[in-house]
Structures are given as C-alpha cells and as structure tokens.
Motif scaffolding. Structure first.
Motif, mmCIF file in Angstrom:
data_model
loop_
_atom_site.group_PDB
_atom_site.id
_atom_site.type_symbol
_atom_site.label_atom_id
_atom_site.label_comp_id
_atom_site.label_asym_id
_atom_site.label_seq_id
_atom_site.Cartn_x
_atom_site.Cartn_y
_atom_site.Cartn_z
ATOM 1 N N ALA A 1 -21.640 14.300 -16.530
ATOM 2 C CA ALA A 1 -21.872 12.912 -16.926
ATOM 3 C C ALA A 1 -20.965 12.511 -18.086
ATOM 4 O O ALA A 1 -20.332 11.446 -18.060
ATOM 5 N N SER A 2 -20.892 13.359 -19.102
ATOM 6 C CA SER A 2 -20.063 13.022 -20.258
ATOM 7 C C SER A 2 -18.581 13.022 -19.896
ATOM 8 O O SER A 2 -17.801 12.235 -20.440
ATOM 9 N N SER A 3 -18.189 13.873 -18.946
ATOM 10 C CA SER A 3 -16.778 13.945 -18.565
ATOM 11 C C SER A 3 -16.318 12.682 -17.869
ATOM 12 O O SER A 3 -15.209 12.187 -18.104
ATOM 13 N N ILE A 4 -17.157 12.143 -16.995
ATOM 14 C CA ILE A 4 -16.747 10.916 -16.312
ATOM 15 C C ILE A 4 -16.748 9.729 -17.272
ATOM 16 O O ILE A 4 -15.884 8.857 -17.201
ATOM 17 N N VAL A 5 -17.676 9.722 -18.238
ATOM 18 C CA VAL A 5 -17.654 8.688 -19.272
ATOM 19 C C VAL A 5 -16.347 8.775 -20.052
ATOM 20 O O VAL A 5 -15.653 7.774 -20.274
ATOM 21 N N ARG A 6 -15.979 9.984 -20.449
ATOM 22 C CA ARG A 6 -14.755 10.152 -21.234
ATOM 23 C C ARG A 6 -13.523 9.787 -20.417
ATOM 24 O O ARG A 6 -12.553 9.226 -20.940
ATOM 25 N N GLY A 7 -13.542 10.107 -19.109
ATOM 26 C CA GLY A 7 -12.419 9.722 -18.264
ATOM 27 C C GLY A 7 -12.269 8.223 -18.176
ATOM 28 O O GLY A 7 -11.152 7.684 -18.296
ATOM 29 N N GLU B 1 -21.788 21.661 -10.305
ATOM 30 C CA GLU B 1 -21.514 21.021 -11.588
ATOM 31 C C GLU B 1 -20.140 21.341 -12.168
ATOM 32 O O GLU B 1 -19.434 20.451 -12.621
ATOM 33 N N ILE B 2 -19.742 22.614 -12.172
ATOM 34 C CA ILE B 2 -18.465 22.951 -12.799
ATOM 35 C C ILE B 2 -17.279 22.388 -12.001
ATOM 36 O O ILE B 2 -16.436 21.675 -12.573
ATOM 37 N N PRO B 3 -17.173 22.640 -10.678
ATOM 38 C CA PRO B 3 -16.046 22.030 -9.960
ATOM 39 C C PRO B 3 -16.111 20.511 -9.910
ATOM 40 O O PRO B 3 -15.072 19.823 -9.938
ATOM 41 N N MET B 4 -17.318 19.943 -9.862
ATOM 42 C CA MET B 4 -17.436 18.490 -9.815
ATOM 43 C C MET B 4 -17.082 17.833 -11.144
ATOM 44 O O MET B 4 -16.790 16.639 -11.196
ATOM 45 N N THR B 5 -17.087 18.595 -12.225
ATOM 46 C CA THR B 5 -16.643 18.045 -13.505
ATOM 47 C C THR B 5 -15.169 17.684 -13.434
ATOM 48 O O THR B 5 -14.744 16.631 -13.930
#
Length: 355
Positions: free
Chosen positions: A274-280, A329-333
C-alpha cells in the motif's frame, strides 16, 4: 489501462471492457486480448495477468514478445523486475543483471528505472518494514503477532515493531486509513487509526475505499462510521476500487492541501504494498511528503488479539506452499510501485523511449 489500449487500439476495446469488470480473475479479458492476435494484445495480456498474479501467463507472454522483438523495453522490464522476485518459471534471478545490461544498451532510461524499482523494493521490505511503527504501546503485541513463524521468521529475522517517537508531532499531518472488504481487517485498521487520531488531534484522517465485497456502502464511509468521535476530521474517498485508486485520491487531496507528512495505516501484510503504490503515485506527481508505515497487525482468519493455525498457514504456506508474503505481497510490491510511478502499460514505456 483504458487510456492506453482502449483509446489507441479499437480491436482491444472488448478486452478493456472485460478488464474493467474484473470478472473471473481477468481470464476473459486475457482471452479477448489474445484473440486480437496482435503484438499489442500480448502487451495487454502482461498487464492484465499482473493484476491477478498469473505468473505462468506473464512468463509465457514475455517470452512470446521477446521472440518477435528481442529488445522490447516493456517485456524486458517485466522480465527483470518479476524475474528478480523468482515468480517467473523461466527466469532465474541470477539472470537479472544480464537483462538489465541488455536494457542499458537499448533503453537506458528503462534500465535505470528497473534498478531504482528493485532497490526501492529491497529497502522497504528488508529494512524499513523490519522496523515498522505501531500506533500506541497497547498495539505492539498485535503488530508483531504472526511474525515469528517458520517462514515469516526466516523472511524477516530482525522484525520488530517500534513506537513513533514522542518528538514526532508535525502540524501538516494526514492519517491515511486503507479500507478492506473484510470486517476483521477493517476493524483492526480503524482501531490503529483511532489511536493515532488521539495522539495527533491536529491531523486530518483520510478514509479510503469504494463499495466492494459484502458491504452495502463504501469502505471509506464505514471507516468514518467506526470513528464517530473523529467524524469532523474524516475526509472520505468513496470511489477507489483498489489501492492505486486510493493512492490517486490521496495525491489529489495532498495537491489541494498543505500536507507534508503521512501516517499510512493498514494490515502488516498489506502495508508495504500500500505504501509503495502511494509513493509511486506521489513520485510521478513530483510530490514528496514524509511517509511512514503504521501496522494494524496480521489478523485475517482470527479476530484481533488472537491467533490461529489457519491464520499462520495463510501467511506462510497457502498459494502453493509459498504463503501470502512470498506469493503475493513481495512480488506485487514491485508491480504496484511501478504502476503508481507510471511504469505499467506498453504506452508508458513507449513514452519513455520518446524522451
């Protein structure tokens, strides 16, 4: 996806429609794109399959594209990023440096973005996540529950939930609560958000999530209803269908308001993605607030504060023995950071080549 394939390739309109319907884990949309019989259709298949973690389809289609166009940046990006995670059957992670080298020769900007994406994912999972924040001292045990199992303990040997420093009290703060279509997950996230709302009375609360699952109203509205004492501080996003929709709504709010700090609240297993897509999304919009992850625990099959063998199995051995972290979760990040940053469709990579 519609802006790329639907507007530019009329023969893929049916596939776009089926994709938007999200039916049968994308299989009808993939079949429609395949029926078009075009190279562009194959690119679309990769994107649809990525949304539903169909790794075998992704792998096969990447190889089909590269057989026709060996230096295709979109296919090489996918091969490097997801091959690195070990989820593509035909790609040994040891091959990834040579794939990046090939990209450097034909699409140096894309090669740079592969390197940045992989570095980001490694840093966020294997450093930042292992020192994740909990909302208050009452939540430390909830935050850490399930993280000392045979698999989770091996993946995250230094995992430890830590308190937010007492000195942290910014004026321009938003608490972001990610919705969930499951009552156990949603109640845990709201509980953590309420603790934060008490700690930071100046903070606005962004409740994100559209109407999904079995609920008769949006997840954002449910979050607000579960926080009645803070209702005047809650801003509801009712339209998002997924985490990128949440992130776009967050970016829009930040653009219109002077917010420089974000506390992102979600379940432990979901918070990194969730935080990774926000940061992207924020990076794509040239926005750089200070962003921190707050865990609401790993309770899925078990009520908050309890645990079960079923819950541990879901984390560690479901999905063909890989467990939720390794299979999803890890690959989908990597996928979600790339998607948020605008590195997803064929059109995204075509635009990079034109720069």
């Amino acid at each position: 996806m519609r802006a790329c394939y639907g507007e530019n390739y009329p023969d893929l309109l049916d596939a776009v429609y089926l994709w938007n319907e999200r039916v049968e884990r994308g299989i009808p949309a993939i079949a429609s794109a395949k029926a078009a019989g075009t190279l562009v259709g194959k690119h679309m298949i990769i994107d649809i399959a990525l949304m539903f973690d169909h790794w075998d389809i992704i792998d096969y289609t990447i190889n089909e594209i590269l057989a026709e166009t060996p230096n295709d940046p979109h296919a090489l990006f996918a091969k490097a990023v997801y091959g690195f995670e070990g989820v593509l059957p035909s790609v040994d992670p040891a091959q990834v440096p040579s794939i990046i080298q090939q990209l450097e020769n034909v699409a140096p900007t894309t090669a740079k973005l592969v390197d940045e994406t992989l570095a980001f994912v490694k840093m966020v999972w294997f450093y930042e996540y292992q020192h994740i924040f909990y909302a208050s001292s009452q939540d430390k045990e909830v935050c850490e529950i399930g993280m000392n199992g045979d698999i989770t303990g091996m993946l995250f040997p230094d995992f430890k939930c830590v308190g937010i420093p007492d000195q942290y009290s910014p004026r321009n703060l938003a608490i972001v609560v990610f919705g969930a279509s499951d009552e156990i997950l949603l109640s845990a996230r709201v509980k953590a958000a309420r603790r934060l709302a008490e700690l930071y009375p100046q903070a606005v609360i962004l409740a994100t999530g559209g109407k999904l699952g079995t609920f008769d109203r949006s997840e954002g509205d449910l979050i607000k209803e579960l926080m009645p004492e803070f209702a005047d501080r809650v801003v509801v996003d009712r339209l998002a269908r997924d985490t990128i929709g949440n992130s776009l709504a967050i970016a829009e709010y930040l653009r219109d308001n002077e917010i420089g700090n974000l506390l992102l609240v979600s379940s432990s297993f979901h918070i990194v993605r969730a935080s990774s897509i926000v940061r992207g999304v924020l990076q794509r919009n040239n926005m750089h607030p200070h962003t921190y992850m707050v865990s609401a625990g790993n309770n899925v099959q078990a009520p908050l504060g309890t645990w079960s063998k079923e819950n541990q199995a879901w984390l560690e051995t479901k999905y063909g023995g890989l467990g939720h972290y390794r299979a999803i979760e890890i690959p989908m990040t990597s996928r979600d950071f790339a998607r948020g940053a605008g590195l997803f469709t064929k059109c995204d990579f075509d635009a990079l080549r034109e720069k």
